[in-house]
Write an enzyme that holds these catalytic residues in place. Sequence first.
Site, PDB file in Angstrom:
ATOM      1  N   GLU A 181       4.575  -0.458   1.467  1.00  0.00           N
ATOM      2  CA  GLU A 181       4.640  -0.672   0.017  1.00  0.00           C
ATOM      3  C   GLU A 181       4.518  -2.141  -0.362  1.00  0.00           C
ATOM      4  O   GLU A 181       4.349  -2.470  -1.532  1.00  0.00           O
ATOM      5  CB  GLU A 181       5.942  -0.110  -0.595  1.00  0.00           C
ATOM      6  CG  GLU A 181       6.174   1.355  -0.334  1.00  0.00           C
ATOM      7  CD  GLU A 181       7.509   1.851  -0.865  1.00  0.00           C
ATOM      8  OE1 GLU A 181       8.213   1.072  -1.565  1.00  0.00           O
ATOM      9  OE2 GLU A 181       7.863   3.009  -0.594  1.00  0.00           O
ATOM     10  N   GLU A 190       0.817  -1.212   0.000  1.00  0.00           N
ATOM     11  CA  GLU A 190       0.000   0.000   0.000  1.00  0.00           C
ATOM     12  C   GLU A 190       0.845   1.252   0.000  1.00  0.00           C
ATOM     13  O   GLU A 190       2.027   1.219   0.286  1.00  0.00           O
ATOM     14  CB  GLU A 190      -0.927   0.010   1.218  1.00  0.00           C
ATOM     15  CG  GLU A 190      -0.317  -0.483   2.518  1.00  0.00           C
ATOM     16  CD  GLU A 190       0.910   0.254   3.002  1.00  0.00           C
ATOM     17  OE1 GLU A 190       0.901   1.506   2.946  1.00  0.00           O
ATOM     18  OE2 GLU A 190       1.866  -0.398   3.448  1.00  0.00           O
TER      19      GLU A 190
END
Length: 353
Positions: A318, A175
Amino acid sequence: MKLLDQTLQRIKPLDARAMAKAQAHLDELTKPPGSLGALEDIARRLAGIRGEVPRRLSRKAHILMAGDHGVVAEGVSAFPQEVTPQMVFNFSRGGAAINVLARHASAELVLVDIGVASDLPELPGLLKRKVAPGTANLARGPAMTREQAIAALEVGIEVASAKIEAGNELLGIGEMGIGNTTPSSAILAVFSGRPVEEITGRGTGVDANRLRLKIKAIQQGLAINNPNPDDPLDVLAKVGGLEIAGMAGVILAGVAMRVPVIIDGFISGAAALVATRLAPLAGEFILASHLSEEPGHAVALELMGLKPMLTMQMRLGEGTGAALGMTLVDAAIMIYHEMATFSQAGISGALKS
């Protein structure tokens, strides 16, 4: 019937017979039983999901959901919201940590704008699936409507399903969203019942003052919204995030289509909590990559009965830990298929008790 309902109805348990067969083979390899620890557990889990341990994973996809959060108005982050679209540009250009580690794992990186507050141009590798331009401020009211939460879950289901249908046999999630450890902590507080201050960390490295603001915002959001822990959609809508919902949808699609999903750290852990509350069997299909430095992550994993493969003192997000975990899945498959058995090697096996 909604796509979400259809997906939940397709979820079935692991294949116990295939897992027992895989365990028997693992016990015949030239090593003491269980001595390869998590690698053996991965191979056994793959057998339960797929019906057998695959010879290799032909394709892998890492799905990165990007979304913004209205709660940043409470001063919960050390970085401004503008960093979210700036990082999406960086991902698209291939310059972020996740780009490097996805390449290392031979995984396709799939970028999804599910809720970035600003309008993004057409970018290489970016799927524009915006449900809303960020969430509302959870400290002042619901972050999303229930309909938005369902829509974001279904974006995740659709993106993951397309990647699985294209031949991907392992999914990772990650994310990007400034402020997203705040809704993640709120979700965990609801499902765990733990005090907010006990499970809330510094996220991007906020100082003591911002940490106090963060804890206050979460406590205020829980008091105002009163999310129902017995209704996962209520929790997700009231104190969650669009990218968190999207990642939960990816997990549910993987479970329904019997493809393993490897999660990253704290924020994807919050998404996994939502997915496992919606579908309790989902936890059996999830592989936990690493233990984040965020204090709530260990609590989230414990709630789901998951053990992380790695402890790397990482807290970037991430999906960087998930990408590293993909390489361990490859290693587990190679061990299972390439290591000699005692009979093949002409070595006396362990004595049976």
